[in-house]
Design an enzyme around this catalytic site. Structure first.
Site, PDB file in Angstrom:
ATOM      1  N   GLU A  50       0.745  -0.967  -0.012  1.00  0.00           N
ATOM      2  CA  GLU A  50      -0.102  -0.101  -0.064  1.00  0.00           C
ATOM      3  C   GLU A  50       0.842   1.233  -0.114  1.00  0.00           C
ATOM      4  OE1 GLU A  50      -2.777   0.104   3.204  1.00  0.00           O
ATOM      5  OE2 GLU A  50      -2.826   2.473   3.140  1.00  0.00           O
ATOM      6  N   ARG A  54       0.668  10.451   0.124  1.00  0.00           N
ATOM      7  CA  ARG A  54       1.090  11.425   1.166  1.00  0.00           C
ATOM      8  C   ARG A  54       2.171  12.291   0.734  1.00  0.00           C
ATOM      9  NH1 ARG A  54       0.548   8.155   6.649  1.00  0.00           N
ATOM     10  NH2 ARG A  54      -1.534   6.941   6.186  1.00  0.00           N
ATOM     11  N   LYS A 135     -11.158  -1.473   7.094  1.00  0.00           N
ATOM     12  CA  LYS A 135      -9.901  -1.098   7.804  1.00  0.00           C
ATOM     13  C   LYS A 135     -10.254  -0.507   9.128  1.00  0.00           C
ATOM     14  CE  LYS A 135      -6.403   2.424   7.427  1.00  0.00           C
ATOM     15  NZ  LYS A 135      -5.254   3.010   6.742  1.00  0.00           N
TER      16      LYS A 135
HETATM   17  C1  3PG Z   1      -1.405   5.103   8.508  1.00  0.00           C
HETATM   18  O1  3PG Z   1      -2.181   5.412   7.658  1.00  0.00           O
HETATM   19  O2  3PG Z   1      -0.280   5.839   8.680  1.00  0.00           O
HETATM   20  C2  3PG Z   1      -1.336   3.647   8.859  1.00  0.00           C
HETATM   21  O3  3PG Z   1      -2.394   3.611   9.871  1.00  0.00           O
HETATM   22  C3  3PG Z   1      -0.259   3.274   9.303  1.00  0.00           C
HETATM   23  O4  3PG Z   1      -0.083   3.230  10.846  1.00  0.00           O
HETATM   24  P1  3PG Z   1       1.407   2.991  11.617  1.00  0.00           P
HETATM   25  O5  3PG Z   1       2.436   3.857  11.016  1.00  0.00           O
HETATM   26  O6  3PG Z   1       0.997   3.041  13.085  1.00  0.00           O
HETATM   27  O7  3PG Z   1       1.781   1.463  11.266  1.00  0.00           O
END
Ligand code: 3PG
Length: 215
Positions: A50, A54, A135
């Protein structure tokens, strides 16, 4: 679990979520990292990747990974609206992940959507829109394992990929729950390892994560 995924762009979301116990959540700052990072994770047994939308280079990274990482099933994360979903699909995303429900969006066949939920009310809305995979986000903040146990009885058709605060220490506990199909997390691709090009470390982290079993 770690069998090579079928080729082509014909996997359902159920099939994609069943390919590995962990979906790496990737924040990529430089397009040069995309292909070696993807290859390192696939080599460790995590084919579902994934890429969060961002960073300014995220869509380029998605396109490169989708085209060049053999054995990878590459999707887009942090999809916040229909336009981002369409753009991700056009760039080669085979699935999309959103932190919440997107009004008007359905599961879909092309780049199927895994929407985020945090409450029973959102789950009801998601089920009404035809989703069955969700999710749980941010998992550790909205009740984590206890919330998933509580959702199991009233929402028997719902399956979850908890994400947000999931890591090597707690992933196995999440995966032991019958309504958890896989988990998502960034811990398998630490920012400093990506910047250092330490692909061996990332493959080792992926290998440990791939060895976790789903409930
Ligand atoms: C996110 O969107 O940043 C994810 O949920 C990942 O979260 P994490 O960095 O706590 O694994």
């Amino acid at each position: 679990m770690s069998a090579a995924p079928p080729s082509g762009n014909d996997l359902s979301l159920d099939e994609i979520l069943g390919l590995a116990p962990v979906i790496p959540v990737l924040i990529i700052e430089d397009v040069a990292y995309a292909v070696p990072l993807g290859r390192a994770l696939v080599a460790g047994g995590l084919p579902v990747l994934e890429i969060t939308l961002r960073t300014p280079v995220a869509m380029d990274c998605l396109e490169r990974m989708a085209g060049e990482v053999e054995g990878g099933v590459v999707g887009a994360g942090t999809v916040l609206n229909p336009a981002m979903r369409r753009a991700a699909a056009a760039a080669g995303a085979r699935f999309c992940v959103s932190p919440g429900l997107i009004e008007g969006e359905t599961a879909g066949e092309r780049a199927p959507l895994l929407p985020g939920i945090a409450t029973a009310t959102e789950l009801i809305a998601g089920l009404a829109a035809g989703f069955t995979n969700f999710k749980l986000f941010p998992a550790n903040v909205v009740g984590g394992i206890e919330a998933l146990k509580a959702f199991a009885s009233p929402f028997q058709q719902a399956r979850f990929c908890p994400t947000g605060g999931v890591n090597a220490a707690n992933a196995a506990d999440y995966l032991a729950l019958p309504n958890v199909v896989c988990v998502g997390g960034s811990w398998v691709a630490p920012a400093e390892a990506i910047r250092a090009g330490d692909w061996g470390r990332i493959t080792a982290l992926a290998r440990e994560a791939a060895a976790l079993g789903a409930g």
